[in-house]
Design an enzyme around this catalytic site. Sequence first.
Site, PDB file in Angstrom:
ATOM      1  CD  GLU A 237      -2.499   0.907   2.331  1.00 48.11           C
ATOM      2  OE1 GLU A 237      -3.670   2.322   2.426  1.00 48.11           O
ATOM      3  OE2 GLU A 237      -2.917  -0.013   3.045  1.00 48.11           O
ATOM      4  N   GLY A 270      -7.681   5.648   7.957  1.00 49.92           N
ATOM      5  CA  GLY A 270      -8.782   5.323   9.010  1.00 49.92           C
ATOM      6  C   GLY A 270      -7.697   4.438  10.000  1.00 49.92           C
ATOM      7  CB  ALA A 271      -7.311   0.507   9.756  1.00 48.68           C
ATOM      8  CB  SER A 272      -3.061   1.394   8.607  1.00 53.84           C
ATOM      9  OG  SER A 272      -3.046   1.626   7.105  1.00 53.84           O
ATOM     10  CB  THR A 273      -0.166   5.948   8.881  1.00 50.40           C
ATOM     11  OG1 THR A 273       0.783   7.461   9.044  1.00 50.40           O
ATOM     12  CG2 THR A 273       0.700   5.702  10.552  1.00 50.40           C
ATOM     13  CD  GLN A 274       0.291   2.638   4.694  1.00 51.99           C
ATOM     14  OE1 GLN A 274      -0.789   3.576   4.625  1.00 51.99           O
ATOM     15  NE2 GLN A 274      -0.824   2.031   5.532  1.00 51.99           N
TER      16      GLN A 274
END
Length: 588
Positions: A237, A270-274
Amino acid sequence: MRTGTRRGASAGGNDKGDRFSSSHPFRSLTPRRIAAIAAGLLFVIFFLGKSSGGGREGYHSAAVETLTAGGVAPKEAAVEVDKLPPGSPQKQASASSGKCTPPPGKKATTYAIMIDAGSTGSRLHMYTFSHCDPNPEALPKLEDELFVTTKPGLSSYKGKPRDAAESLRSLMQQAVDAVPESERSCTPIAVKATAGLRLLGSKESQDILDEVERWLTNEWPFAVVKDGVVVMDGKDEGVYAWITINFLLGFIGPDQPASAGTAAVMDLGGASTQIVFEPIYDPGASDKLAPGDHIYELDFAGQDHVLYQHSHLGYGLMQARRALHNLVAYSYVWSSAPKGHPVEWDDLSPRDRIPNPCMFRGETKKVTLDPPGRKERQVTMVGTGAGFEACRRVMEVMINKDAACEKPPCAFAGVYQPRMSEVFSAGKVWALSYFYDRIAPLGLSSPFSISSLRQLTTDVCAGRDSPSWARFKGNSEAHEELSDRPEYCLDLTFMYSLLSLGYELEEERQVWMGKKVGDVELGWCVSPSLLLLLQARERPLTTSRIQGARRSPRDGRGTLVVPRRLGGAAPSDGLRPGSRPRGGEVSP
């Protein structure tokens, strides 16, 4: 050709199951640790953030605000095409311009469809590509995009796979209407689910994906990619978003100059950051990128790139809200006994009005508490208006900067990351998705410094009655945004803390943000669509399936090969030895 509006991922209120990664601070919360954390927060929450609305007395019913974003989308900041570097494929002629010369034997226009099954909604991207450079090694121009969205996301249909598939019907019908009938059977389509389904659990998520694949194959005319309806690996992602930015800006591709450099990507969902960037090491120095699965080796159109990447599951914006609400509630419960009115966790209800330093003074919101090992409870959060510094101190506990670092240097939550100040000091940093959706409407333009984000956050957290809100005078979009979200202070404080404390960006560091390059949305979906298209052009499609992108692990490293030309041999999983990452900077 566009339909709908985009605000990035929104609600995340229904995810169950394993919500937090192994590195997330709430994974290891025990009653003893909770008590220690709560003790440290008491001063912040109850002294700096004291409000008149605490306790069970004086309870008044408040409407439940959902996390689903609505209303008017923010104004979309676009990078103008005429400001792009010369090597950007976006500067090519268009298929409709009358100046298009496609490679021999190739069509001037092709299509690809990607469905982003996010944690809060499903978003269909139907891309139109022009092939107007006669050089067969040239990358195509991304000509146009149909973007349509629906809510809720697939992860909201736990135990109902058929309903999950049917939730995509409105998206698919618009795709059918947009693609010429003669091109439908050879237009590849894939579905890539992100953190929402990763958090749902393996069996439940696989049941949904299997049904979606069957439904697309049997009921729609497009070429469903074999093994293309999947939960996307978090590392992919982030890397896909990195490819999209650098492809559209012309920083990667055939014959790019060594001085071009590349841009870093920080994507907040919303649920993760990359985070993904290409570190630059002095060839004469002993320092280098430590081995591990954070390495992603990329061969893009004949150019090698060695990337650092990591997806922080549990640190998306909606998960950050949940984490902070849980922390504040634990402090409320822990501190109730010394006050002579002990409250048990299992007795919590919406009658409990819990002071929250990260919300505007007097504003209320019913929230669901769901820490590991505890029953879900619903309570009423009441804003204390304590301001930025009080909110930031609570947020720093959640960021978990002091977690054990087994392989230094670490960013946060004990995760290895080379320091950007040392290995990426001159490169551009692009902040995507929620970063843009929350910051841009308030008038902070791109690029902005970390210090200016801090000042914006301080001003917002000061509250509506503060003189600092004069900065929003005449900005109707800002007033609409701020009036709709009592947690705006929380959101901005998390973003500032993530960039400054988590990723250690200096106060003077510039950050770029945007929604589009020309007419094309920025996001991870462009690059896998491009890859599908290039592979499909190598092997023309007449059946309902094509082979998905081939990706194989090597020594724990992520690898991806993007074909170098439209008419060459099938892509190989083998990679040449990585070339030295390039330095420098090109300003679009």
